[in-house]
Design a protein around this motif. Structure first.
Motif, PDB file in Angstrom:
ATOM      1  N   SER A 138       6.405 -11.850 -26.093  1.00  0.00           N
ATOM      2  CA  SER A 138       6.935 -10.692 -26.797  1.00  0.00           C
ATOM      3  C   SER A 138       6.250 -10.577 -28.154  1.00  0.00           C
ATOM      4  O   SER A 138       6.170 -11.564 -28.897  1.00  0.00           O
ATOM      5  CB  SER A 138       8.453 -10.816 -26.984  1.00  0.00           C
ATOM      6  N   PHE A 139       5.744  -9.380 -28.443  1.00  0.00           N
ATOM      7  CA  PHE A 139       5.035  -9.149 -29.698  1.00  0.00           C
ATOM      8  C   PHE A 139       5.416  -7.773 -30.263  1.00  0.00           C
ATOM      9  O   PHE A 139       5.683  -6.845 -29.503  1.00  0.00           O
ATOM     10  CB  PHE A 139       3.517  -9.207 -29.473  1.00  0.00           C
ATOM     11  N   PRO A 140       5.426  -7.634 -31.576  1.00  0.00           N
ATOM     12  CA  PRO A 140       5.852  -6.362 -32.173  1.00  0.00           C
ATOM     13  C   PRO A 140       4.782  -5.280 -32.203  1.00  0.00           C
ATOM     14  O   PRO A 140       5.102  -4.106 -32.383  1.00  0.00           O
ATOM     15  CB  PRO A 140       6.244  -6.767 -33.600  1.00  0.00           C
ATOM     16  N   THR A 141       3.504  -5.656 -32.026  1.00  0.00           N
ATOM     17  CA  THR A 141       2.432  -4.660 -32.109  1.00  0.00           C
ATOM     18  C   THR A 141       1.584  -4.680 -30.838  1.00  0.00           C
ATOM     19  O   THR A 141       1.450  -5.714 -30.172  1.00  0.00           O
ATOM     20  CB  THR A 141       1.514  -4.910 -33.309  1.00  0.00           C
ATOM     21  N   ILE A 142       0.981  -3.541 -30.548  1.00  0.00           N
ATOM     22  CA  ILE A 142       0.112  -3.444 -29.374  1.00  0.00           C
ATOM     23  C   ILE A 142      -1.134  -4.302 -29.554  1.00  0.00           C
ATOM     24  O   ILE A 142      -1.651  -4.886 -28.597  1.00  0.00           O
ATOM     25  CB  ILE A 142      -0.265  -1.966 -29.116  1.00  0.00           C
ATOM     26  N   GLU A 143      -1.620  -4.418 -30.785  1.00  0.00           N
ATOM     27  CA  GLU A 143      -2.805  -5.246 -31.014  1.00  0.00           C
ATOM     28  C   GLU A 143      -2.529  -6.695 -30.650  1.00  0.00           C
ATOM     29  O   GLU A 143      -3.375  -7.383 -30.067  1.00  0.00           O
ATOM     30  CB  GLU A 143      -3.250  -5.145 -32.474  1.00  0.00           C
ATOM     31  N   TRP A 160      -0.372  -7.642 -28.403  1.00  0.00           N
ATOM     32  CA  TRP A 160      -0.325  -7.669 -26.948  1.00  0.00           C
ATOM     33  C   TRP A 160      -1.742  -7.717 -26.362  1.00  0.00           C
ATOM     34  O   TRP A 160      -1.989  -8.410 -25.369  1.00  0.00           O
ATOM     35  CB  TRP A 160       0.431  -6.449 -26.402  1.00  0.00           C
ATOM     36  N   ARG A 161      -2.664  -6.999 -26.974  1.00  0.00           N
ATOM     37  CA  ARG A 161      -4.048  -7.025 -26.487  1.00  0.00           C
ATOM     38  C   ARG A 161      -4.657  -8.424 -26.645  1.00  0.00           C
ATOM     39  O   ARG A 161      -5.367  -8.913 -25.766  1.00  0.00           O
ATOM     40  CB  ARG A 161      -4.894  -5.997 -27.236  1.00  0.00           C
ATOM     41  N   THR A 162      -4.380  -9.054 -27.774  1.00  0.00           N
ATOM     42  CA  THR A 162      -4.868 -10.413 -27.999  1.00  0.00           C
ATOM     43  C   THR A 162      -4.273 -11.371 -26.964  1.00  0.00           C
ATOM     44  O   THR A 162      -4.970 -12.220 -26.399  1.00  0.00           O
ATOM     45  CB  THR A 162      -4.507 -10.891 -29.412  1.00  0.00           C
ATOM     46  N   PHE A 163      -2.983 -11.218 -26.723  1.00  0.00           N
ATOM     47  CA  PHE A 163      -2.324 -12.057 -25.731  1.00  0.00           C
ATOM     48  C   PHE A 163      -2.908 -11.835 -24.336  1.00  0.00           C
ATOM     49  O   PHE A 163      -3.145 -12.785 -23.583  1.00  0.00           O
ATOM     50  CB  PHE A 163      -0.823 -11.765 -25.722  1.00  0.00           C
ATOM     51  N   ALA A 164      -3.134 -10.577 -23.978  1.00  0.00           N
ATOM     52  CA  ALA A 164      -3.692 -10.274 -22.659  1.00  0.00           C
ATOM     53  C   ALA A 164      -5.068 -10.902 -22.479  1.00  0.00           C
ATOM     54  O   ALA A 164      -5.406 -11.388 -21.397  1.00  0.00           O
ATOM     55  CB  ALA A 164      -3.764  -8.757 -22.459  1.00  0.00           C
ATOM     56  N   ILE A 213       5.358   0.956 -27.459  1.00  0.00           N
ATOM     57  CA  ILE A 213       5.099   0.646 -28.866  1.00  0.00           C
ATOM     58  C   ILE A 213       3.966   1.572 -29.307  1.00  0.00           C
ATOM     59  O   ILE A 213       2.855   1.507 -28.757  1.00  0.00           O
ATOM     60  CB  ILE A 213       4.670  -0.823 -29.060  1.00  0.00           C
ATOM     61  N   ASP A 214       4.265   2.448 -30.241  1.00  0.00           N
ATOM     62  CA  ASP A 214       3.274   3.465 -30.660  1.00  0.00           C
ATOM     63  C   ASP A 214       2.713   4.220 -29.462  1.00  0.00           C
ATOM     64  O   ASP A 214       1.511   4.510 -29.382  1.00  0.00           O
ATOM     65  CB  ASP A 214       2.129   2.800 -31.443  1.00  0.00           C
ATOM     66  N   GLY A 215       3.601   4.525 -28.503  1.00  0.00           N
ATOM     67  CA  GLY A 215       3.214   5.321 -27.346  1.00  0.00           C
ATOM     68  C   GLY A 215       2.571   4.552 -26.207  1.00  0.00           C
ATOM     69  O   GLY A 215       2.200   5.151 -25.190  1.00  0.00           O
ATOM     70  N   VAL A 216       2.433   3.239 -26.346  1.00  0.00           N
ATOM     71  CA  VAL A 216       1.747   2.431 -25.327  1.00  0.00           C
ATOM     72  C   VAL A 216       2.693   1.365 -24.791  1.00  0.00           C
ATOM     73  O   VAL A 216       3.384   0.694 -25.564  1.00  0.00           O
ATOM     74  CB  VAL A 216       0.485   1.756 -25.920  1.00  0.00           C
ATOM     75  N   THR A 233      -1.986  -5.152 -17.737  1.00  0.00           N
ATOM     76  CA  THR A 233      -2.629  -4.864 -16.458  1.00  0.00           C
ATOM     77  C   THR A 233      -4.045  -4.302 -16.616  1.00  0.00           C
ATOM     78  O   THR A 233      -4.883  -4.475 -15.724  1.00  0.00           O
ATOM     79  CB  THR A 233      -1.778  -3.884 -15.632  1.00  0.00           C
ATOM     80  N   ARG A 234      -4.311  -3.647 -17.750  1.00  0.00           N
ATOM     81  CA  ARG A 234      -5.646  -3.070 -17.938  1.00  0.00           C
ATOM     82  C   ARG A 234      -6.615  -4.025 -18.614  1.00  0.00           C
ATOM     83  O   ARG A 234      -7.829  -3.914 -18.445  1.00  0.00           O
ATOM     84  CB  ARG A 234      -5.531  -1.775 -18.756  1.00  0.00           C
ATOM     85  N   THR A 235      -6.079  -4.973 -19.395  1.00  0.00           N
ATOM     86  CA  THR A 235      -6.940  -5.922 -20.099  1.00  0.00           C
ATOM     87  C   THR A 235      -7.306  -7.099 -19.214  1.00  0.00           C
ATOM     88  O   THR A 235      -8.410  -7.647 -19.315  1.00  0.00           O
ATOM     89  CB  THR A 235      -6.248  -6.427 -21.381  1.00  0.00           C
ATOM     90  N   THR A 236      -6.398  -7.505 -18.349  1.00  0.00           N
ATOM     91  CA  THR A 236      -6.674  -8.608 -17.425  1.00  0.00           C
ATOM     92  C   THR A 236      -7.270  -8.058 -16.136  1.00  0.00           C
ATOM     93  O   THR A 236      -7.208  -6.852 -15.862  1.00  0.00           O
ATOM     94  CB  THR A 236      -5.395  -9.395 -17.101  1.00  0.00           C
TER      95      THR A 236
END
Length: 283
Positions: free
Chosen positions: A133-138, A140-144, A173-176, A183-186
Motif C-alpha cells: 500500500s502506497f499513497p502515491t502512484i509513483e 506504486w510504479r517503483t513497487f511494481a 489515486i490522481d485518476g489512476v 498489471t501494466r508495469t509487470t
C-alpha cells in the motif's frame, strides 16, 4: 477419559463435513437452471485453503489442525508463515498429513535468495506478495518494478511469482488505479495474479471484467465470500456470485481455488464448508 485436542479437532471437521454433505449448496440442488445444463465443476485437485484462515487454532495445535484439514479432503494448502518451524520442519509435518504447500505468501523486503530456498524446501510452486500500500502512484510504479525484478529471480529458480490484491488497488489515486500500474508495469512472464474475489468486489470492481483485462495472468483465486453488511462470510453464505464468475472465466481456468475467510467464526467449520461448496458447485 481425557480427549486430546487433536481428536476434538478431527471430530469437529468430520461433523462439519457431514453437515455440508447433507445441506444443499446454494444454487446446486438442481443440475439445470432455466433450461441450461450446468456441466462444469471445480476439480478437487485444484481446491486449496489459505492457512491464515485457521491461524488461531494452528497456533495451538499445528499437527491436529493440519490432520483435520486432510480429513476434510484438502490436499493442498497455501502458507502464511510456518508457525515457528523451519521450512524443513514444516515440510515434514505436511508430508505426514499428505498435504502439499503448493503456494505461499511472501514479502520482497527481505532476503529473496533465502525465500526462494525455503520455497523449494516447502515444495511451493507459486509465491505471492500478499500486501502492499502506497499513497502515491509513483511509489506504486517503483513497487511494481521491484515486483518484476523479484519475479524474474523466482522464475529463474523455477517458481511462479505473483501478487495478491486487496480493495485499495482498485481505488484511484490522481485518476489512476494501482491495480493498472501493477498489471501494466509487470510482465506476464514474471508476475502472475492471485485474484482475491472478495477484495475485488469490495473495491468496486467486477471480477469477470478484471479477469479478462489481464487475460491469462490470473492463475489463482482467493475464494472468499462477502456478507450483506460487507464483512466476511463462509462460502455460499454470502453475496458473491461465484457461479457467474467461474462460468464466465472458465475458458481460461485458473490453477487453484483457495478457500479463505479473514475472520471465521469457527475455522474448521469454515474450512469444511468451503471445501464442500467448491467441490459441489456446478456452473
Amino acid at each position: 477419559m481425557a480427549v486430546s485436542r487433536r481428536t476434538m479437532l478431527r471430530g469437529a471437521a468430520a461433523g462439519a463435513l457431514a453437515a455440508g454433505a447433507v445441506a444443499a449448496v446454494p444454487g446446486t440442488a438442481s443440475a439445470t437452471g432455466a433450461g441450461r445444463l450446468w456441466h462444469h465443476r471445480v476439480p478437487k485437485d485444484k481446491i486449496s485453503i489459505q492457512l491464515y484462515t485457521l491461524r488461531s487454532i494452528l497456533e495451538v495445535d499445528l499437527e491436529g489442525t493440519l490432520s483435520a484439514l486432510a480429513d476434510i479432503g484438502y490436499r493442498k494448502v497455501e502458507l502464511a508463515g510456518t508457525y515457528g518451524r523451519t521450512a524443513a520442519e514444516f515440510r515434514r509435518i505436511l508430508d505426514r498429513h499428505h498435504l502439499r504447500a503448493t503456494s505461499t505468501h511472501v514479502g520482497i523486503d527481505g532476503d529473496i535468495n533465502q525465500a526462494i530456498a525455503d520455497a523449494k524446501v516447502l515444495g511451493n510452486r507459486k509465491s505471492n506478495v500478499a500486501w502492499a500500500s502506497f499513497p502515491t502512484i509513483e511509489e506504486w510504479r517503483t513497487f511494481a518494478a521491484r515486483l518484476e525484478a523479484a519475479g524474474k529471480a523466482y522464475r529463474r529458480a523455477g517458481i511462479e511469482f505473483g501478487y495478491h490484491n486487496h480493495a485499495h488497488e482498485f481505488e484511484r489515486i490522481d485518476g489512476v488505479r494501482p491495480w493498472d500500474v501493477i498489471t501494466r508495469t509487470t510482465t506476464r512472464r514474471n508476475v502472475h495474479l492471485e485474484m482475491d474475489l472478495y477484495w475485488v468486489v469490495t473495491g468496486g470492481a467486477d471480477p469477470v471484467r478484471e479477469f479478462y483485462r489481464v487475460a491469462g495472468r490470473v492463475t489463482q483465486y482467493h475464494v472468499k465470500d462477502r456478507a450483506p453488511d460487507g464483512g466476511f462470510a463462509d462460502l455460499g453464505e454470502g453475496t458473491i456470485d461465484f457461479r457467474r464468475i467461474f462460468r464466465a472465466n472458465w475458458p481460461l481456468e485458473v490453477d487453484e481455488y483457495i478457500v479463505e475467510n479473514d475472520q471465521p467464526v469457527d475455522p474448521l467449520e469454515c474450512a469444511a464448508t468451503g471445501y464442500n461448496y467448491l467441490s459441489n458447485l456446478r456452473f
